[in-house]
Enzyme design. Structure first.
Site, PDB file in Angstrom:
ATOM      1  N   HIS A   1       4.512  -5.518  11.244  1.00 50.81           N
ATOM      2  CA  HIS A   1       4.077  -5.712   9.865  1.00 50.81           C
ATOM      3  C   HIS A   1       5.227  -5.941   8.879  1.00 50.81           C
ATOM      4  O   HIS A   1       4.978  -6.335   7.738  1.00 50.81           O
ATOM      5  CB  HIS A   1       3.215  -4.511   9.434  1.00 50.81           C
TER       6      HIS A   1
ATOM      7  N   SER B   1       1.676  -7.626   2.183  1.00 55.39           N
ATOM      8  CA  SER B   1       0.698  -6.641   2.625  1.00 55.39           C
ATOM      9  C   SER B   1      -0.371  -6.458   1.538  1.00 55.39           C
ATOM     10  O   SER B   1      -1.007  -7.430   1.157  1.00 55.39           O
ATOM     11  CB  SER B   1       1.404  -5.333   2.993  1.00 55.39           C
ATOM     12  N   GLN B   2      -0.563  -5.253   1.014  1.00 58.36           N
ATOM     13  CA  GLN B   2      -1.512  -5.110  -0.098  1.00 58.36           C
ATOM     14  C   GLN B   2      -1.136  -6.048  -1.225  1.00 58.36           C
ATOM     15  O   GLN B   2      -1.992  -6.682  -1.839  1.00 58.36           O
ATOM     16  CB  GLN B   2      -1.536  -3.669  -0.590  1.00 58.36           C
TER      17      GLN B   2
ATOM     18  N   ASP C   1       1.886  -8.005  14.479  1.00 62.05           N
ATOM     19  CA  ASP C   1       1.503  -7.143  13.363  1.00 62.05           C
ATOM     20  C   ASP C   1       0.210  -6.409  13.704  1.00 62.05           C
ATOM     21  O   ASP C   1      -0.857  -7.013  13.773  1.00 62.05           O
ATOM     22  CB  ASP C   1       1.316  -8.021  12.113  1.00 62.05           C
TER      23      ASP C   1
ATOM     24  N   TYR D   1       0.810  -1.209   0.000  1.00 63.19           N
ATOM     25  CA  TYR D   1       0.000   0.000   0.000  1.00 63.19           C
ATOM     26  C   TYR D   1       0.848   1.266   0.000  1.00 63.19           C
ATOM     27  O   TYR D   1       1.757   1.406   0.809  1.00 63.19           O
ATOM     28  CB  TYR D   1      -0.885  -0.009   1.241  1.00 63.19           C
TER      29      TYR D   1
END
Lengths: 326, 326, 326, 326, 326, 326
Positions: A304, A189-190, A275, A92
């Site tokens: 994260h 992540s994204q 996270d 992201y």
């Protein structure tokens, strides 16, 4: 509290109920079919950079609605195809960045396609993006992408992103140096959320590498983490007060839980127990629903960043074994 | 205020007085001579990672005091030496990290030696370090490295670091695949400060790539920036009250201004005008004192990230021209 | 949430399992025996300060490895010995500070020895320290002291600190004005953790005053508090990924739970229920394991300041009763 | 920027214009005369604490308006009077705290009176206060004390505080153990501002110790520092918009510049060049206006902690020389 | 965690035990009776502002102890009384602000009385206050109002505030344009807490509008939220250590739980499930104890802003139905 | 430093050079002409809210590109037109919010049109917006609106906004109750910047009320303030490195300096000297260039809240005099 989510033993068994719309598959079939009406027309422009081991191409192709999506395509120089190919999606707020930041897979013998996430990367100093998202939505949205068009699944931002990402697999598959049966989708992540979705929408990919995936188990995420980007949703709901039902209906078409439940290909997940951006219960929610062969690397002391470059080495070894590459 | 330092026009001419101890050169001659009494004894252990384009070696060598310093040595596979070699130093708080994070130079045809900064990297999730600094000093120090042993130039932490870094050039030069006359030192921030020092101490290197260098113009830095790591010095001085004279005497042996004034090799600097960690006047202070051929890339809108990956592309092109590589 | 830990009723009964290495006692016997090979050789240099009621001595002695450890020794002027003596240890990041900051016990008729914590106090403006820790470890460590040498109990920083602290009891006991059978160890936070350890290692001390002790119940602490210094451990584990087993093995030799389980002397503890640096469950963990006579003062509305100066008055009265002093 | 105020050379000469009301002296004469109508009626209740070297009295006396003000009075036990006496005022937000935190001067042979600042100390965990300020003002005020009653010099909070503080000198002078001609006023920050005012209002005190004084040069302070407590004034002016003229008129009766210009007794000031709470130009503003014999200790690397305990040692030595005590 | 309090299902049934002093009613009868000895003597000074639809009066009246309390009184121009009247109380730290910020109710046909909260509003740039609280307490207090006079119910700040607020109902009732049988009390946060109290003390009001009320369920609030203003209480208790029993005794006379248990008139509450200033369990605590007809609007995605202007529209419609106004 | 910009005396004379493109007027003529091709087609839907003094209409109209823009239209009930009308623009990130929050002007006898800023207000809990900006740009942008389409004046977000705002004047002018010769544009911050632009583009408006205007003197703003939204531009430039020339060219078509230089109608500005969001030099830059009759209210002690509700009263009186209304 660093360990704020469920304990690991409970996470291992955590299988949350899914909120799935009846026409989930129809929605995605229609979406991809519409996109397919636009000719993919990928370009591969040699990028002038004095590398000797890798050929770099500044690439774009027609994504959702025919919009041009930028990518880097990297091929080990002098490779005798067909090569396995890693299609990599981005976290992201970042973009495809610089070609020379994506040399790991090419140096291991893989063709590599690094796909911009449309509309992202304009504020990222290390990994700028260069792809526009030339669509507004039918309502204002919270700064960021999470609520862009969120009142309707047809206008939701991630409809365009997942479609771009799925078509990127075609871009890779269509390139002469690539072995179309050895395409691996990957991201963190994204990027992990996108890879998870693409792997479900494209059961012909060979494997998926899904790190600390975002965009999964929205309902729990917005209640358990105070951090962005999930909190963009809460800011929207706090302001646009009549909309929660509509918003969660839209999200149900994009929830990683529902994609995971359709995942058939071998998947290597990773999760970090501290996270607080993509809480471990949301990751295990996806992982535990995944239907195909699967493994998960648990990073007990990380936030994260997850496994970070450690996980990349795991993936190199994992694919090496799986595909007998390198 | 984003533009908090001197305006660019004044920076271009900013040539601060230097505080140089009479025995600066003697100090460094003695230091390097003492180190030379320890056999360098580098090791190059093949590192088992399924890369195909690059050979990776887990390397160490005897640095200051004979302490073992870790490094990665990467060579384009199948290269016909001798190759030019980039010796790369690391930014503050990080370590050599992972081999697969340093593939740019090898992919461009350079051997590459990535040198740990002793004692650093234990809190860095992306670029962990693995080299101990098995020395305390004669006094307590502020958490971090800036004040370790700072009461005496002989015990100061950066004496050991600059010595390690200088000997790393020997490690590179001694490897059979490396062209000892084509060694380039490079780094950003702390890495830039180290490269600047090494290039002065080793006029036989071919070039220096010095990005947003740290460890330069201490006097001004501690007065103009509120941020770490320069502020570690202020915290020390605020607590250990009788020590300023002693501290600044020590620092005068390590100030980039004094190294720059001895720099003879071609140097490519970069500076960011909104950098509040290594303020632009401290960088121009070094650059303007540099004696050799020089260029500087100015990033007007950036903070300490400087040119980031943009600058790497500049460097690839710059060395390509200078060395006719790639 | 201010009350983030267990409720008081549960804390009263909280007796966590201890992770104790088989050779815990052997380790400490060996450690103290090795230290004993260095002659203690304390110095007591009269410190020139115009006080009239107290004699101040700038003191040092041979701690672990024979390293010199600084201390203040204060004696009520004109005292007819032998006097009871309070040996005081310092909180994290501070040093022995100034003699005139330690006048409470001398003004109450006690000799007082205030012991530096080696390597600490260089960034503390009120309580600077002046004792070096002239040892690095076999690995880099996180800024701060918690992970210095943490990969091996033999090299762990607190091995040296606890040894220094134990030998400080000998320094006090050996001074002509001190009644060697009336030595009390005392401290808050890190100082409390040290006092707890020393009281276990030296069952000949007369009593222990242990306020909001740190260095106790590491396993729970790193999971329940987001704050430093316990989080230094998490940052290390997040970066140095293969090490958790090794780290927790080391810590088991230093965990206050294991010292408390050996504590035989009368102890006065204090705990604060809103303490998010040394959470109350970690303090009660130690207290509930303590074997000797014990009392605990509970401060329900305080964070890590605990009872602060209130608790000092409690201690004055407590020792007054116990030792019939003052 | 750590060095945000004028450079030291300019500070040495900085003599700002003063804004002094014509009836400044009349105002204070009237104020002290009115207060004098209340019988001082000090009490000295022996405080039960097992100290042996010092006698402690829980003290109060009639301050402004006859309100009772709490203090600690400490006397070296067995002292043969008359003794010199230090009257100590407290920094902003704290109170007199605990008797055992004020043992430095008694241990050096001085009687010591530690005076509460009315209304302060209720949120201070180390130095709680116990004196009410049983007066509201004629307008609401910003949380804190700076704007309490600020619309009129007669109702301004510091009128009561400075009056209390001045009367505290009478309390000391009236005690049989005290040498009324050897009373020294002292304090840091707010306490320094109070000491500066009292020394001007009571030219019969023997000396003043004024550390990093607050309440001085209001006009510059509110423009140059972003920090509390000076910013309480800005918050008031930002809300109560018609009031600036009235507010600054009130402050002119309380500005340390105007007191300093009346200071005749020997003064030892201290200042910190990185002090962003009481910026150095405001301190030098007062110091340079001081009329009596004076010295200033400059702490170049410190923020508002100033010299801290170092300065206390300086003061011990300074008074020792001045008064031939200890 | 955004949803940090009990889940909604449990909140619906949450009926906490109340800590009610035996003389609760006697205390308030006495308090209001004493206040009644002061003639209310309201003033209504036409305020010169070029509005055409509303007449504005700068109002004050004798509140607790006869102190003058400021208010705005707004009447629809040309209204043929008697009109229903909304008496509006203000949130913490603000004041009555500007007449033109309170036009909603007048534009809907209601007379409106906007009552200052004494002593508040001096730091509020949008809603300044202009009413002094000319009383100190018998002890120092934490900056803010929560602990002002908190050691005794008779001196507690909110005794004065609730009394002012109750008398404001008389001010409204006594005005010729107002229908004394159609007075509605309203407020949010502190204003909600005040409205809740007044509605209990004045069962003759017609209705209460209570948004996200503060000052309710103190015991739970101080344990569950880290935020001000409830944390002012914790800061006081942390400093003034012998006082908790006394403090909670005082608070029991002011706790919204006890007022709610006396509430008979129709009440419209609102609550926000992510409110970490007035946590939802404290609001439901009050609501569930309310004895009269009641409704509650639940805002699931909001923090302390609650329903904000949405809720105002709800209230307009609610009163429109209840009173048949507008 | 609270007073971080030029001193007031210099601000009064500060007339910065303007960077004006040759085709500035042509650009705007073309832009407005293109917009004029879309029929304005305003709707005025009575909004069901039980107000008695004001009629509220939920309004929309065709803005730039024919996109529907939402607004509130409020008319004093029973007004005998034609009425003067205030057209009000909104600050950054907010939307038109709720009708009942805009009652000041209607209560003073003005028709009022409150215009949404397209795409904004989705994260604003008090003033939500409801107007989409259904256009992406040709590049990604930084979260927020400042860099949306900024690479080309034709695609820049504020082209659409200023066009919407200009057409809103037509909406007002076309309504039967409005006196088309008595339309006043007004706004604060972004709303002030819009009003300033509209007043220049529409010299037929009667007056402008311009509070602490944003979007003015971009060059200085990005260098002097660290705060958003101006810093959105810096983040873009830091990431999208080749673009500064292009970006500043675009901004020159939108810079308030250039609009001010065309302003002919009477303008009432306000400025706050401690405003670090729209620094006073940027506001005075606009004001000093304004060509028409003008006044400026200076708020010396305020940040970006400026005069807030005080300024509204000033405006009520100002227009009352200018238009003889109310």
């Amino acid at each position: 509290m660093p360990l704020f989510d469920l304990p690991l033993e409970e996470l291992r068994d955590y299988l949350p109920a899914r909120d799935e719309p009846a026409d989930f598959d129809a929605f995605w079939s229609r979406t991809l079919a519409e996109a397919a009406e636009h000719d993919l027309s990928p370009t591969f422009t040699p990028y002038d950079i004095p590398l000797t081991a890798v050929d770099v191409y500044d690439t774009d192709f027609a994504g959702w609605g025919g919009d041009r999506v930028k990518a880097w395509f990297l091929v080990p120089r002098g490779a005798q195809g067909p090569l396995p190919c890693v299609v990599k999606y981005i976290g992201y707020s970042g973009g495809r960045g610089f070609a020379h930041d994506h040399l790991t897979w090419p140096s291991a013998g893989y063709a590599t396609l690094v796909v911009d996430t449309r509309g992202q990367g304009a504020a990222h100093v290390q990994n700028p993006g260069s792809t526009a998202d030339p669509h507004g939505g039918g309502a204002p949205h919270v700064p960021g992408m999470m609520t862009r068009g969120v009142l309707d699944p047809d206008t939701y931002y991630y409809r365009r992103v997942f479609t771009d990402a799925t078509r990127a697999v075609d871009v890779a598959a269509g390139h002469p140096t690539v072995d179309a049966e050895a395409i691996v989708v990957a991201g963190a992540s994204q990027g992990g959320g996108i890879a998870q979705a693409v792997a479900a929408l494209r059961p012909d990919v060979r494997a998926a590498l899904i790190d600390v995936p975002f965009l999964t188990h929205f309902r729990r995420a917005v209640e358990i983490t105070d951090r962005d980007p999930y909190q963009e949703l809460v800011r929207f709901l706090a302001s646009q007060r009549g909309t929660p039902e509509q918003v969660f209906r839209t999200l149900s078409y994009f929830d990683g839980l529902n994609f995971a439940a359709r995942g058939q290909v071998p998947a290597l997940y990773s999760v970090a127990l501290m996270d607080d951006i993509c809480p471990p219960s949301t990751v295990f929610g996806g992982y535990n629903h995944w239907q195909g062969p699967k493994e998960i690397t648990v990073w007990p002391w990380n936030n994260h960043e997850g496994g970070g470059p450690f996980q990349v080495e795991e993936q190199l070894r994992h694919l090496h074994k799986l595909l007998a590459v390198g």
